[in-house]
Design a protein around this motif. Structure first.
Motif, PDB file in Angstrom:
ATOM      1  N   PRO A 246      16.962 -23.305  52.809  1.00 38.14           N
ATOM      2  CA  PRO A 246      16.563 -22.815  54.125  1.00 38.14           C
ATOM      3  C   PRO A 246      15.144 -23.246  54.531  1.00 38.14           C
ATOM      4  O   PRO A 246      14.249 -23.292  53.707  1.00 38.14           O
ATOM      5  N   GLU A 247      15.015 -23.481  55.816  1.00 37.25           N
ATOM      6  CA  GLU A 247      13.772 -24.015  56.359  1.00 37.25           C
ATOM      7  C   GLU A 247      12.801 -22.923  56.792  1.00 37.25           C
ATOM      8  O   GLU A 247      11.593 -23.023  56.574  1.00 37.25           O
ATOM      9  N   LEU A 248      13.326 -21.890  57.434  1.00 36.58           N
ATOM     10  CA  LEU A 248      12.472 -20.854  58.022  1.00 36.58           C
ATOM     11  C   LEU A 248      12.737 -19.515  57.349  1.00 36.58           C
ATOM     12  O   LEU A 248      13.887 -19.114  57.178  1.00 36.58           O
ATOM     13  N   ARG A 249      11.660 -18.850  56.957  1.00 36.89           N
ATOM     14  CA  ARG A 249      11.770 -17.477  56.468  1.00 36.89           C
ATOM     15  C   ARG A 249      11.133 -16.561  57.495  1.00 36.89           C
ATOM     16  O   ARG A 249       9.985 -16.776  57.907  1.00 36.89           O
ATOM     17  N   VAL A 250      11.883 -15.554  57.918  1.00 34.43           N
ATOM     18  CA  VAL A 250      11.368 -14.563  58.860  1.00 34.43           C
ATOM     19  C   VAL A 250      11.104 -13.277  58.093  1.00 34.43           C
ATOM     20  O   VAL A 250      12.017 -12.682  57.516  1.00 34.43           O
TER      21      VAL A 250
END
Length: 295
Positions: A246-250
């Protein structure tokens, strides 16, 4: 007085083609004719990379080294690919013909051979297009594949046409770099790419979702690099970029006191807002959410 007509000057085959031919069949073709001394008509352009020796693009190599050293980032690597030459592997596929056919040479045939673009399947099921920075890496990966030199932006267009979500540079080599879907699309469009975790517009979308939900237990939402952006070279050294995602962690900060039903409803509302935003859907390749309890 009669003039003298000179024949075309000898022009050597491009270096990477000569190297590939030599690796495939030695110094001569299948009829025993030497490759040495072959010429191309200098009045015609046969290839965009006539002076190419088949090596790695210097700008790409430097950006990849900086990434490995911790002084560069993956956006800079993708930017160098925008002007870099890569090699796309093409392989022959033999297809059975339903009935024997007579070709133009009056010979019977029951098989046909087509040249096919190679695609891979990533562990998560997505389609990936492999490309190579140099002919040596391609030959090690697939000795029978033919190297086709193209600009990486053109390779990205081919990847999009093949419904590929990833562009994998040098699979199986000492250091592999993956351009994920947003970076791949940016290459195809010849636009500059910035990863979603560093994109101010993504931060704005997250801030807007925080305001829209306006839940008293929802204290903050921030964007961070996802756990899947990292990659490792053949020595085990970890690089902060070039991974498949995964590219984005929120990160979602929550106050204590929410029960399971309230938490599920809150996250459903947030994810609905994110997925309905057109820019967010295009700019984010893959997403993971981390809940942080604040006491």
């Amino acid at each position: 007085m009669g003039g003298v007509t000179e024949g075309p000057a000898h022009r050597p085959l491009p270096g990477h083609i000569t190297a590939a031919l030599a690796a495939a069949g030695g110094s001569a073709d299948s009829a025993g004719q030497l490759w040495q001394g072959r010429s191309l008509n200098p009045m015609q352009t046969y290839h965009n990379f006539d002076d190419d020796d088949g090596g790695t693009d210097a700008g790409y190599a430097a950006a990849l080294a900086a990434l490995a050293a911790g002084t560069g980032d993956e956006a800079a690597v993708v930017q160098t690919l925008a002007t870099a030459r890569v090699f796309v592997p093409i392989v022959a596929e033999v297809a059975e013909v339903a009935q024997s056919q007579v070709g133009g040479n009056s010979l019977m045939s029951d098989k046909e051979s087509d040249m096919a673009l190679v695609t891979l399947t990533a562990p998560d099921g997505r389609r990936a297009l492999p490309v190579f920075s140099c002919t040596a890496n391609l030959a090690r990966w697939h000795p029978q594949a033919r190297p086709v030199a193209v600009y990486a932006s053109r390779a990205a267009l081919s990847a999009v046409a093949e419904d590929a979500q990833l562009l994998v540079v040098d699979p199986g080599a000492g250091q592999t770099f993956v351009a994920r879907r947003p970076g791949l699309w940016a290459l195809a469009r010849q636009e500059r790419w910035q990863p979603s975790y560093a994109d101010p517009q993504i931060a704005q979308v997250l801030a807007a979702s925080l305001a829209a939900v306006a839940h008293p237990a929802l204290l903050g939402i921030t964007a961070e690099p996802g756990s899947g952006i990292v990659s490792a070279d053949s020595t085990g050294r970890v690089c902060a970029g070039g991974g498949a995602g995964p590219e984005l962690r929120v990160d979602v900060a929550l106050a204590d006191g929410l029960d399971r039903g309230e938490l599920d409803a809150l996250m459903t509302d947030l994810q609905r807002l994110w997925s309905s935003d057109e820019y967010f859907a295009v700019a984010v390749d893959s997403l993971e959410v981390r809940l942080q309890a604040v006491r």
